[in-house]
Design an enzyme around this catalytic site. Structure first.
Site, PDB file in Angstrom:
ATOM      1  N   VAL A 141       0.734  -1.109   0.007  1.00 21.23           N
ATOM      2  CA  VAL A 141      -0.010  -0.169  -0.104  1.00 21.23           C
ATOM      3  C   VAL A 141       0.873   1.209  -0.060  1.00 21.23           C
ATOM      4  O   VAL A 141       1.900   1.583   0.836  1.00 21.23           O
ATOM      5  CB  VAL A 141      -0.913   0.088   1.348  1.00 21.23           C
ATOM      6  CG1 VAL A 141      -1.858   0.993   1.163  1.00 21.23           C
ATOM      7  CG2 VAL A 141      -1.658  -1.303   1.523  1.00 21.23           C
ATOM      8  N   LYS A 214      -6.441  -2.961  -1.106  1.00 13.20           N
ATOM      9  CA  LYS A 214      -5.522  -1.980  -0.327  1.00 13.20           C
ATOM     10  C   LYS A 214      -6.225  -1.427   1.017  1.00 13.20           C
ATOM     11  O   LYS A 214      -5.806  -1.535   1.774  1.00 13.20           O
ATOM     12  CB  LYS A 214      -4.727  -0.937  -1.010  1.00 13.20           C
ATOM     13  CG  LYS A 214      -3.534  -1.415  -2.112  1.00 13.20           C
ATOM     14  CD  LYS A 214      -3.454  -0.436  -3.006  1.00 13.20           C
ATOM     15  CE  LYS A 214      -2.458  -0.851  -4.110  1.00 13.20           C
ATOM     16  NZ  LYS A 214      -2.353   0.147  -5.220  1.00 13.20           N
TER      17      LYS A 214
HETATM   18  N1  HSE Z   1      -1.463  -0.800 -10.253  1.00  8.24           N
HETATM   19  C1  HSE Z   1      -1.142  -0.271  -8.853  1.00  8.24           C
HETATM   20  C2  HSE Z   1      -1.407   1.449  -8.606  1.00  8.24           C
HETATM   21  C3  HSE Z   1       0.518  -0.627  -8.496  1.00  8.24           C
HETATM   22  O1  HSE Z   1      -1.407   1.915  -9.865  1.00  8.24           O
HETATM   23  O2  HSE Z   1      -1.227   1.946  -7.790  1.00  8.24           O
HETATM   24  C4  HSE Z   1       0.759  -0.316  -7.044  1.00  8.24           C
HETATM   25  O3  HSE Z   1       0.097  -1.123  -6.105  1.00  8.24           O
END
Ligand code: HSE
Length: 433
Positions: A141, A214
């Site tokens: 996160v 997250k």
């Molecule tokens: N794809 C995710 C983002 C990567 O853009 O936050 C990091 O967790």
């Protein structure tokens, strides 16, 4: 193994002289795994010397000239006696089985895999407890900001009751680009993919699923509440247009991909999705792939953490920070083991101010709209001019705080009276902002 000096700094001299290299086994050698091995090679940056002693890949014969010994057999890798296992495979299987196997052997595991920790956190933390070792997921996160360990170690973490955050770098990048004039969402998303921010399946970013995973992880970590990602009310950014963003600026704010949770009254309210954020709120200043989180406690003023939210290099740096933390003796009990959560299902946001978009409202004058809204207990605070250059013509407004059910009922009534299309998103405005 590294030792700390009297004020807690890692004594790198001792590390180098007692042959205390940290041997790391990587599970996976994709973009993030490669960035980890590249950064580990620069021991001058990391302090302790970190050796990537081996990596698990699907087919070792396909990777000539790799940065470390490769194997496709996890048992061989674990038998080689690594100090720490770093999981960078992504997804749930085989990552879950492999992490469980390492923890059962008592090997500390570091992962950036939010999908895994959100879905199987209770099981993995229990395995860490049994193995008398640690599972760390700091990079899962706000990849570039090591704030989870900071909060887990401190009494302040125990008093957090509310989270307001931007947790997805890709969608914050896309909305920033749209605001700055990018042609459309697809163009900005393709740019985010090129820069390595997006998930292998970018629909996880756009739909809000990545941020919801997250948020589930954070609610467990900070609130010890176990929430299924699919139970969090989640809306994607794909319904937003550049004009929505520009009108939000006219109203003194901006639209951000927000993740919100509040358990101050004992029950959990949560959502993930676009929200109006006033310019006085620190989340409004996050640009590009930066992420941020404002945590509110019972007895302390809000605390704000912000920094890089995505990208292999930012993720690799935090993973290696976790690696060092995993093997450095601490005088505090493990901050990561007691994060197992009590099962809980979040309610959607109830009362809030709302940012509303009305399309094709020509058949009803603004005053009648205000009357209709008022009859549902919804009071308008700001209204834009109707934009007749758009097809259909569009009006935006901000309401005073009211229950979600009231604004939904008002919009349904307005749609049936006029045939207009109505959308609304919550606002993070509070009296304190
Ligand atoms: N794809 C995710 C983002 C990567 O853009 O936050 C990091 O967790």
């Amino acid at each position: 193994m590294p030792v700390r000096d009297q004020i807690g700094r890692i004594d790198t001299t001792a590390v180098r002289h007692d042959a205390g290299r940290i041997r790391v086994a990587l599970l996976g050698l994709g973009k993030v795994g490669t960035a980890v091995s590249r950064l580990a090679a620069r021991s001058d940056i990391m302090g302790p010397i970190i050796d990537i002693s081996g990596a698990l890949v699907r087919d070792a014969s396909q990777r000539p000239g790799a940065c470390c010994p490769l194997t496709s057999d996890a048992t061989t890798l674990f038998d080689s006696g690594p100090d720490v296992v770093v999981e960078v495979l992504g997804g749930t299987e085989p990552a879950r089985q492999l992490v469980l196997a390492a923890l059962e052997r008592g090997i500390p595991v570091v992962t950036a895999n939010k999908t895994l920790v959100a879905a199987h956190g209770e099981e993995l933390l229990a395995a860490a407890e049994r193995g008398d070792t640690a599972l760390r997921y700091e990079a899962a996160v706000i990849a570039g900001v090591p704030f989870l360990g900071t909060l887990a170690r401190r009494p302040l973490a125990g008093s957090i009751r509310r989270i307001e955050a931007v947790l997805n770098g890709t969608t914050n990048f896309v909305l920033s680009e749209l605001e700055a004039g990018a042609a459309d969402l697809c163009t900005a998303l393709a740019d985010a993919e090129r820069r390595g921010f997006a998930e292998p399946d970018p629909s996880k970013d756009v739909s809000g699923t990545d941020a919801a995973e997250k948020l589930a992880l954070l609610v467990r970590h900070l609130g010890t509440l176990a929430v299924a990602t699919s139970d969090i009310p989640t809306t994607g950014i794909d319904g937003l247009t550049r004009l929505d963003l520009l009108r939000a600026i006219d109203f003194g704010g901006t639209l951000k991909p927000v993740a919100f949770a509040d358990w101050s009254d004992g029950s959990l309210t949560a959502f993930v999705g676009p929200a109006f954020v006033p310019l006085t709120h620190p989340l409004s200043n996050l640009r590009g792939a930066d992420n941020g989180i404002r945590v509110h406690g019972d007895h302390s003023p809000p605390v704000f953490f912000a920094g890089a939210g995505a990208g292999p290099d930012a993720t690799a740096a935090t993973i290696l920070d976790d690696v060092v933390e995993s093997v450095v003796p601490s005088d505090r009990p493990s901050a990561w083991r007691d994060r197992v959560g009590r099962r809980c299902c979040p309610a959607p946001l109830g009362r809030a101010p709302w940012f509303v978009r009305l399309q094709s409202i020509d058949r009803l004058p603004a005053l009648d709209v205000a009357d209709l809204f008022a009859s549902y207990g919804v009071w308008m605070r700001r209204t834009s001019e109707t934009d007749r250059r758009t097809v259909p013509s569009t009006t935006w407004l901000l309401t005073h705080p009211c229950p979600s059910a009231s604004v939904q009922a008002a919009l349904t009534a307005l749609s049936s009276a006029t045939g207009c299309r109505a959308s609304c998103w919550p606002s993070l405005e509070r009296d304190s902002d």
